[in-house]
Motif scaffolding. Structure first.
Motif, PDB file in Angstrom:
ATOM      1  N   UNK A 151       0.858  -1.185   0.000  1.00 29.43           N
ATOM      2  CA  UNK A 151       0.000   0.000   0.000  1.00 29.43           C
ATOM      3  C   UNK A 151       0.895   1.236   0.000  1.00 29.43           C
ATOM      4  N   UNK A 152       0.729   2.094  -0.983  1.00 30.86           N
ATOM      5  CA  UNK A 152       1.537   3.306  -1.107  1.00 30.86           C
ATOM      6  C   UNK A 152       0.767   4.492  -0.545  1.00 30.86           C
ATOM      7  N   UNK A 153       1.409   5.237   0.338  1.00 26.28           N
ATOM      8  CA  UNK A 153       0.745   6.369   0.986  1.00 26.28           C
ATOM      9  C   UNK A 153       0.943   7.653   0.198  1.00 26.28           C
ATOM     10  N   UNK A 154      -0.104   8.474   0.225  1.00 24.52           N
ATOM     11  CA  UNK A 154      -0.036   9.827  -0.314  1.00 24.52           C
ATOM     12  C   UNK A 154      -0.500  10.776   0.781  1.00 24.52           C
ATOM     13  N   UNK A 155       0.277  11.828   1.028  1.00 23.94           N
ATOM     14  CA  UNK A 155      -0.096  12.766   2.074  1.00 23.94           C
ATOM     15  C   UNK A 155       1.067  13.649   2.461  1.00 23.94           C
ATOM     16  N   UNK A 198       8.495  10.841  -4.691  1.00 23.34           N
ATOM     17  CA  UNK A 198       8.824   9.475  -4.263  1.00 23.34           C
ATOM     18  C   UNK A 198       7.634   8.558  -4.522  1.00 23.34           C
ATOM     19  N   UNK A 199       6.436   9.041  -4.204  1.00 24.76           N
ATOM     20  CA  UNK A 199       5.237   8.238  -4.481  1.00 24.76           C
ATOM     21  C   UNK A 199       5.122   7.929  -5.971  1.00 24.76           C
ATOM     22  N   UNK A 230      -4.690   7.301   1.383  1.00 26.03           N
ATOM     23  CA  UNK A 230      -4.578   8.727   1.684  1.00 26.03           C
ATOM     24  C   UNK A 230      -4.193   8.910   3.150  1.00 26.03           C
ATOM     25  N   UNK A 231      -3.114   9.666   3.385  1.00 23.25           N
ATOM     26  CA  UNK A 231      -2.650   9.958   4.749  1.00 23.25           C
ATOM     27  C   UNK A 231      -2.444  11.463   4.861  1.00 23.25           C
ATOM     28  N   UNK A 232      -3.535  12.229   4.967  1.00 27.00           N
ATOM     29  CA  UNK A 232      -3.424  13.688   4.893  1.00 27.00           C
ATOM     30  C   UNK A 232      -2.693  14.326   6.060  1.00 27.00           C
ATOM     31  N   UNK A 233      -2.695  13.676   7.213  1.00 28.63           N
ATOM     32  CA  UNK A 233      -2.021  14.246   8.383  1.00 28.63           C
ATOM     33  C   UNK A 233      -0.861  13.330   8.766  1.00 28.63           C
ATOM     34  N   UNK A 234      -0.679  13.103  10.051  1.00 27.61           N
ATOM     35  CA  UNK A 234       0.393  12.219  10.500  1.00 27.61           C
ATOM     36  C   UNK A 234       0.102  10.784  10.073  1.00 27.61           C
ATOM     37  N   UNK A 235       1.156  10.057   9.697  1.00 26.16           N
ATOM     38  CA  UNK A 235       0.994   8.657   9.306  1.00 26.16           C
ATOM     39  C   UNK A 235       1.113   7.721  10.499  1.00 26.16           C
ATOM     40  N   UNK A 236       1.616   8.240  11.622  1.00 22.24           N
ATOM     41  CA  UNK A 236       1.888   7.440  12.824  1.00 22.24           C
ATOM     42  C   UNK A 236       2.878   6.316  12.515  1.00 22.24           C
ATOM     43  N   UNK A 237       3.827   6.639  11.664  1.00 21.43           N
ATOM     44  CA  UNK A 237       4.921   5.726  11.334  1.00 21.43           C
ATOM     45  C   UNK A 237       6.231   6.504  11.417  1.00 21.43           C
ATOM     46  N   UNK A 272      13.498  15.671   9.220  1.00 22.68           N
ATOM     47  CA  UNK A 272      14.856  15.684   9.757  1.00 22.68           C
ATOM     48  C   UNK A 272      15.763  16.603   8.947  1.00 22.68           C
ATOM     49  N   UNK A 273      16.621  17.332   9.671  1.00 21.99           N
ATOM     50  CA  UNK A 273      17.534  18.304   9.060  1.00 21.99           C
ATOM     51  C   UNK A 273      16.766  19.224   8.111  1.00 21.99           C
ATOM     52  N   UNK A 274      17.211  19.313   6.854  1.00 23.67           N
ATOM     53  CA  UNK A 274      16.540  20.196   5.901  1.00 23.67           C
ATOM     54  C   UNK A 274      15.332  19.537   5.252  1.00 23.67           C
ATOM     55  N   UNK A 275      14.996  18.319   5.698  1.00 23.11           N
ATOM     56  CA  UNK A 275      13.884  17.571   5.117  1.00 23.11           C
ATOM     57  C   UNK A 275      14.399  16.443   4.246  1.00 23.11           C
ATOM     58  N   UNK A 276      13.743  15.299   4.315  1.00 23.55           N
ATOM     59  CA  UNK A 276      14.155  14.122   3.551  1.00 23.55           C
ATOM     60  C   UNK A 276      12.983  13.648   2.695  1.00 23.55           C
ATOM     61  N   UNK A 277      13.138  13.563   1.380  1.00 22.67           N
ATOM     62  CA  UNK A 277      12.077  12.976   0.551  1.00 22.67           C
ATOM     63  C   UNK A 277      11.790  11.553   1.034  1.00 22.67           C
ATOM     64  N   UNK A 278      10.564  11.314   1.435  1.00 20.49           N
ATOM     65  CA  UNK A 278      10.235  10.055   2.110  1.00 20.49           C
ATOM     66  C   UNK A 278       9.037   9.383   1.462  1.00 20.49           C
ATOM     67  N   UNK A 279       9.130   8.079   1.311  1.00 22.37           N
ATOM     68  CA  UNK A 279       8.002   7.285   0.846  1.00 22.37           C
ATOM     69  C   UNK A 279       7.587   6.313   1.932  1.00 22.37           C
ATOM     70  N   UNK A 280       6.299   6.047   2.018  1.00 24.31           N
ATOM     71  CA  UNK A 280       5.772   5.097   3.005  1.00 24.31           C
ATOM     72  C   UNK A 280       5.102   3.944   2.270  1.00 24.31           C
ATOM     73  N   UNK A 281       5.626   2.744   2.509  1.00 26.17           N
ATOM     74  CA  UNK A 281       5.085   1.528   1.907  1.00 26.17           C
ATOM     75  C   UNK A 281       4.570   0.644   3.034  1.00 26.17           C
TER      76      UNK A 281
END
Length: 267
Positions: free
Chosen positions: A171-175, A182-183, A201-208, A216-225
């Motif tokens: 399941x691929x998250x978008x949010x 990355x998505x 759809x994960x519009x707010x916190x993913x709780x992951x 983190x730092x300047x921001x990290x492009x992140x994908x949630x699978x």
């Protein structure tokens, strides 16, 4: 607490493992009103068979010793397995399997990959080990593997949660925590590899761990699978083995597709 009543547990004592049972007042002794209420943690205790405090100490036990539910893995019909702590031990398995797949074709890699198993994702979430790991590694992109609710069981509102079945693939998250580029790259790789997937759809916190990593730092492009999971946070969570291997395949293919020109800047 409700799933703990009557469970056998293993306490990790300083002198070795100690067996115990989660106790509660017998249902026959409860008032009628009490029987309709969920158990509270303060109403439960762990019985190790000792007669007194000294007996507990002789077993090598102290306040604060961790314990786990004494429940092993079993195979169900089709390719399903049931076990405690599938959330998120299967995340570690999937990542290691992805690394194994990458190691089979080292010449196909132009990017380096680091596998990380983190702690504290479930308790008082402030980023935990995911945030500190991302801070140290400074990755160009991060993929987080977790579980999500399988909706192929009774009494589930698919209008709220979507349709995510066991055997239906990752399941691929978008949010907000899931980077758009990355998505898109994950979805494109899944399509090209013939890997089935669904979108959540994960519009707010993913709780992951994605919540801690992407800031983190300047921001990290992140994908949630995520892997569809039945009966989350119970002693018998259920997943599809095929979903685990398909998720690992997707991660490995995503990493193989990276090169020096890869740009995660949203267009």
């Amino acid at each position: 607490p409700q799933v703990l009543v009557g469970q056998r547990v293993t306490i990790l004592g300083r002198d070795g493992d100690v067996a115990g049972v989660v106790g509660k007042k017998a249902i026959h002794l409860l008032e009628a009103e009490e029987r309709t209420k969920a158990s509270k943690t303060k109403q439960l205790w762990v019985d190790v068979g000792a007669a007194d405090r000294e007996g507990v100490a002789e077993l090598g036990l102290r306040v604060g010793d961790p314990m786990v539910i004494a429940q092993g893995m079993v195979r169900l019909a089709r390719d399903l397995i049931a076990s405690r702590a599938i959330d998120d031990r299967i995340g570690a398995f999937v990542v290691l399997e992805a690394i194994r797949l990458l190691a089979e074709e080292p010449g196909a890699l132009t990017a380096s990959a680091t596998a990380v198993a983190t702690v504290q994702e479930e308790i008082g979430y402030q980023g935990g080990g995911a945030r500190t790991s991302a801070y140290q590694l400074e990755p160009d992109v991060a993929l987080v593997v977790d579980v999500t609710f399988s909706t192929d069981v009774p009494d589930i509102d698919k209008k709220e949660l979507g349709e995510h079945e066991l055997g239906g693939g990752p399941v691929l998250s978008r949010g907000s925590a899931a980077h758009a580029e990355v998505f898109e790259r994950l979805a494109a790789v899944a399509d090209s590899e013939g890997i089935p997937y669904t979108i959540q759809a994960s519009p707010k916190a993913t709780r992951t761990d994605a919540d801690g990593i992407h800031l983190t730092r300047q921001g990290v492009p992140t994908g949630l699978i995520s892997v569809p999971n039945r009966y989350m946070h119970s002693p018998n969570e259920v997943v599809s083995v095929e979903d685990l291997f398909n998720t690992a395949r997707l991660i490995a293919a995503f990493i193989r597709d990276l090169d020096g020109s890869t740009d995660f800047t949203p267009r």
